[in-house]
Design a protein around this motif. Structure first.
Motif, PDB file in Angstrom:
ATOM      1  N   ALA A   1       0.847  -1.195   0.000  1.00  0.00           N
ATOM      2  CA  ALA A   1       0.000   0.000   0.000  1.00  0.00           C
ATOM      3  C   ALA A   1       0.878   1.238   0.000  1.00  0.00           C
ATOM      4  CB  ALA A   1      -0.915   0.005   1.217  1.00  0.00           C
ATOM      5  N   VAL A   2       0.361   2.268  -0.616  1.00  0.00           N
ATOM      6  CA  VAL A   2       0.967   3.597  -0.586  1.00  0.00           C
ATOM      7  C   VAL A   2      -0.047   4.491   0.105  1.00  0.00           C
ATOM      8  CG1 VAL A   2       1.753   5.551  -1.962  1.00  0.00           C
ATOM      9  CG2 VAL A   2       2.190   3.210  -2.760  1.00  0.00           C
ATOM     10  N   ILE A   3       0.358   5.119   1.201  1.00  0.00           N
ATOM     11  CA  ILE A   3      -0.526   6.053   1.896  1.00  0.00           C
ATOM     12  C   ILE A   3       0.131   7.417   1.854  1.00  0.00           C
ATOM     13  CG2 ILE A   3      -1.639   6.671   4.065  1.00  0.00           C
ATOM     14  CD1 ILE A   3      -1.619   3.698   4.812  1.00  0.00           C
TER      15      ILE A   3
ATOM     16  N   VAL B   1      -4.780  10.253   2.984  1.00  0.00           N
ATOM     17  CA  VAL B   1      -5.450  10.632   4.219  1.00  0.00           C
ATOM     18  C   VAL B   1      -5.430  12.157   4.308  1.00  0.00           C
ATOM     19  CG1 VAL B   1      -3.378  10.282   5.645  1.00  0.00           C
ATOM     20  CG2 VAL B   1      -5.625  10.268   6.713  1.00  0.00           C
ATOM     21  N   CYS B   2      -6.597  12.740   4.579  1.00  0.00           N
ATOM     22  CA  CYS B   2      -6.772  14.188   4.587  1.00  0.00           C
ATOM     23  C   CYS B   2      -7.277  14.644   5.949  1.00  0.00           C
ATOM     24  CB  CYS B   2      -7.762  14.605   3.502  1.00  0.00           C
ATOM     25  SG  CYS B   2      -7.310  14.094   1.845  1.00  0.00           S
ATOM     26  N   PRO B   3      -6.385  14.749   6.912  1.00  0.00           N
ATOM     27  CA  PRO B   3      -6.833  15.195   8.228  1.00  0.00           C
ATOM     28  C   PRO B   3      -7.072  16.695   8.252  1.00  0.00           C
ATOM     29  CG  PRO B   3      -4.479  14.856   8.254  1.00  0.00           C
ATOM     30  CD  PRO B   3      -4.961  14.433   6.894  1.00  0.00           C
TER      31      PRO B   3
ATOM     32  N   ASP C   1      -5.186   8.963  16.274  1.00  0.00           N
ATOM     33  CA  ASP C   1      -6.523   8.766  15.711  1.00  0.00           C
ATOM     34  C   ASP C   1      -6.502   8.910  14.190  1.00  0.00           C
ATOM     35  OD1 ASP C   1      -7.457   8.336  18.251  1.00  0.00           O
ATOM     36  OD2 ASP C   1      -8.569  10.226  18.397  1.00  0.00           O
ATOM     37  N   VAL C   2      -5.676   9.814  13.681  1.00  0.00           N
ATOM     38  CA  VAL C   2      -5.532   9.965  12.225  1.00  0.00           C
ATOM     39  C   VAL C   2      -4.999   8.654  11.640  1.00  0.00           C
ATOM     40  CG1 VAL C   2      -4.332  11.199  10.373  1.00  0.00           C
ATOM     41  CG2 VAL C   2      -5.243  12.469  12.338  1.00  0.00           C
ATOM     42  N   VAL C   3      -4.006   8.082  12.282  1.00  0.00           N
ATOM     43  CA  VAL C   3      -3.426   6.815  11.819  1.00  0.00           C
ATOM     44  C   VAL C   3      -4.464   5.696  11.901  1.00  0.00           C
ATOM     45  CG1 VAL C   3      -1.664   5.062  12.269  1.00  0.00           C
ATOM     46  CG2 VAL C   3      -1.069   7.502  12.379  1.00  0.00           C
ATOM     47  N   THR C   4      -5.197   5.624  13.000  1.00  0.00           N
ATOM     48  CA  THR C   4      -6.236   4.604  13.160  1.00  0.00           C
ATOM     49  C   THR C   4      -7.265   4.698  12.039  1.00  0.00           C
ATOM     50  OG1 THR C   4      -5.954   4.499  15.561  1.00  0.00           O
ATOM     51  CG2 THR C   4      -8.087   3.775  14.688  1.00  0.00           C
ATOM     52  N   ALA C   5      -7.718   5.909  11.749  1.00  0.00           N
ATOM     53  CA  ALA C   5      -8.704   6.103  10.678  1.00  0.00           C
ATOM     54  C   ALA C   5      -8.131   5.669   9.333  1.00  0.00           C
ATOM     55  CB  ALA C   5      -9.147   7.560  10.622  1.00  0.00           C
ATOM     56  N   SER C   6      -6.904   6.059   9.063  1.00  0.00           N
ATOM     57  CA  SER C   6      -6.272   5.720   7.790  1.00  0.00           C
ATOM     58  C   SER C   6      -6.177   4.209   7.604  1.00  0.00           C
ATOM     59  CB  SER C   6      -4.882   6.358   7.715  1.00  0.00           C
ATOM     60  OG  SER C   6      -4.215   5.952   6.543  1.00  0.00           O
ATOM     61  N   LEU C   7      -5.723   3.506   8.616  1.00  0.00           N
ATOM     62  CA  LEU C   7      -5.581   2.055   8.501  1.00  0.00           C
ATOM     63  C   LEU C   7      -6.936   1.360   8.389  1.00  0.00           C
ATOM     64  CD1 LEU C   7      -2.622   1.459  10.968  1.00  0.00           C
ATOM     65  CD2 LEU C   7      -2.563   1.578   8.456  1.00  0.00           C
ATOM     66  N   ALA C   8      -7.948   1.848   9.116  1.00  0.00           N
ATOM     67  CA  ALA C   8      -9.292   1.284   8.997  1.00  0.00           C
ATOM     68  C   ALA C   8      -9.844   1.518   7.589  1.00  0.00           C
ATOM     69  CB  ALA C   8     -10.219   1.893  10.050  1.00  0.00           C
TER      70      ALA C   8
END
Length: 146
Positions: free
Chosen positions: A7-9, A60-62, A94-101
């Protein structure tokens, strides 16, 4: 691709969608917002190109995130006892958690604080409408001399 997975994030920002917002409270944001808009478009396009492969792409766009980003020019570390940001912001974890989910569910555009996931779908639909402007003739509102 060679490993058969991956994956590329990419990390952008909600300012990727700032468009014509007035300059308050963030003046002179054109380059920053433009680069984040590029990251969103690049990632969405890359994700489409990777369809059918074992590699996924996500952006991911926090919004405001509780990091040192706004506290210092970046040339010296920020001590742990300083407030991260006056307005707070979402914890980075939380940003990381959202991204991985979101990666697990196949979301290409992850906005950690966005409750209405349909907003991303509506954006894609609006872009499809705009791409309908690829016609051979001018739209009537531009064809003054015809």
């Amino acid at each position: 691709m060679a490993r058969g997975r991956g994956a590329v994030i990419n990390v952008a920002s909600l300012l990727a969608f700032a468009g014509d917002l007035p300059p308050d409270p963030l003046p002179r944001r054109a380059v920053y917002a433009g680069s984040k808009g590029y990251a969103v478009t690049f990632t969405r396009t890359l994700a489409a190109e990777l369809t059918g492969t074992p590699v996924r792409a996500q952006v991911v766009c926090p919004g405001l995130t509780a990091t040192e980003f706004h506290l210092d020019a970046g040339d010296t570390p920020v001590s742990g006892d300083r407030r991260v940001h006056e307005e707070g912001g979402m914890p980075a974890a939380d940003v990381v958690t959202a991204s991985l989910a979101a990666l697990e569910t196949g979301e290409v555009v992850c906005v950690p604080g966005l409750t209405d996931a349909g907003a991303v779908t509506r954006l894609a639909e609006a872009e499809l409408d705009l791409r309908a402007g690829s016609e051979r003739r001018l739209a009537p509102r531009y064809a003054h001399g015809e």
